[in-house]
Motif scaffolding. Structure first.
Motif, PDB file in Angstrom:
ATOM      1  N   THR A   1      12.269  -4.638  -5.388  1.00 34.12           N
ATOM      2  CA  THR A   1      10.664  -4.280  -4.787  1.00 34.12           C
ATOM      3  C   THR A   1      10.965  -5.223  -3.212  1.00 34.12           C
ATOM      4  O   THR A   1      11.181  -6.180  -3.366  1.00 34.12           O
TER       5      THR A   1
ATOM      6  N   GLU B   1      10.755 -12.465  -8.379  1.00 37.89           N
ATOM      7  CA  GLU B   1       9.346 -12.369  -7.938  1.00 37.89           C
ATOM      8  C   GLU B   1       9.626 -10.526  -7.718  1.00 37.89           C
ATOM      9  O   GLU B   1       9.522  -9.660  -8.088  1.00 37.89           O
ATOM     10  N   THR B   2      11.011 -10.459  -7.222  1.00 39.62           N
ATOM     11  CA  THR B   2      11.081  -9.129  -6.783  1.00 39.62           C
ATOM     12  C   THR B   2      11.923  -8.159  -6.711  1.00 39.62           C
ATOM     13  O   THR B   2      12.531  -7.256  -6.271  1.00 39.62           O
TER      14      THR B   2
ATOM     15  N   ASN C   1       2.505  -9.750 -14.685  1.00 39.92           N
ATOM     16  CA  ASN C   1       3.067  -9.528 -13.590  1.00 39.92           C
ATOM     17  C   ASN C   1       1.955 -10.038 -12.885  1.00 39.92           C
ATOM     18  O   ASN C   1       0.828 -10.594 -12.631  1.00 39.92           O
TER      19      ASN C   1
ATOM     20  N   THR D   1       5.954  -8.431  -7.011  1.00 35.53           N
ATOM     21  CA  THR D   1       5.482  -7.654  -8.303  1.00 35.53           C
ATOM     22  C   THR D   1       5.255  -9.144  -9.848  1.00 35.53           C
ATOM     23  O   THR D   1       4.621  -8.243 -10.532  1.00 35.53           O
ATOM     24  N   ARG D   2       6.130  -9.854  -9.527  1.00 36.36           N
ATOM     25  CA  ARG D   2       5.680 -10.651 -11.049  1.00 36.36           C
ATOM     26  C   ARG D   2       5.846 -12.495 -10.617  1.00 36.36           C
ATOM     27  O   ARG D   2       6.518 -12.525  -9.397  1.00 36.36           O
TER      28      ARG D   2
END
Length: 122
Positions: A80, A63-64, A94, A84-85
């Motif tokens: 991140t 996810e990051t 996304n 973001t996903r």
């Protein structure tokens, strides 16, 4: 003398790997297949080297984090601090926090890491 060459291409699709064989005779030109994502590090490194462009490594995606294999053999990670996903049904999509009305009347983000819904009113 005639030479025959067979080309075997493996492409990752939504349902998994797709394999296509195309026989070639003589000096026919072959269109290159670009690979954007590979299932593992080894496959990504081979694809990146062959096509000369970075390839996403699927089994290192979170996810990051996104990891790409570069043509020179280096690996590059994009990190991140917030997701973001989201992995939905084996596919990454996304995050989309746009609120939308659901069929049950609740209001919820289109794509979020956790299930979250608000009353549609009343």
């Amino acid at each position: 003398m005639s030479w025959v060459v067979a080309l075997l291409v493996v492409v990752m699709g939504a349902a998994g790997p797709v394999v296509a064989a195309a026989p070639l005779a003589g000096r026919e030109a072959v269109a290159a297949v670009s690979v954007a994502e590979a299932p593992d590090t080894a496959s990504a490194l081979v694809a990146a080297r062959r096509q000369g462009t970075p390839v996403l490594v699927a089994d290192l995606t979170t996810e990051t984090r996104l990891v790409r294999a570069k043509p020179d053999g280096a690996m590059v990670a994009e990190l991140t601090t917030v997701p973001t996903r989201v992995n939905r049904g084996g596919a990454w999509t996304n995050v989309d926090t746009t609120l939308a009305k659901r069929p049950d009347g609740m209001v919820a983000p289109r794509t979020a890491v956790t299930e979250l819904a608000f009353s549609g009113g009343g």
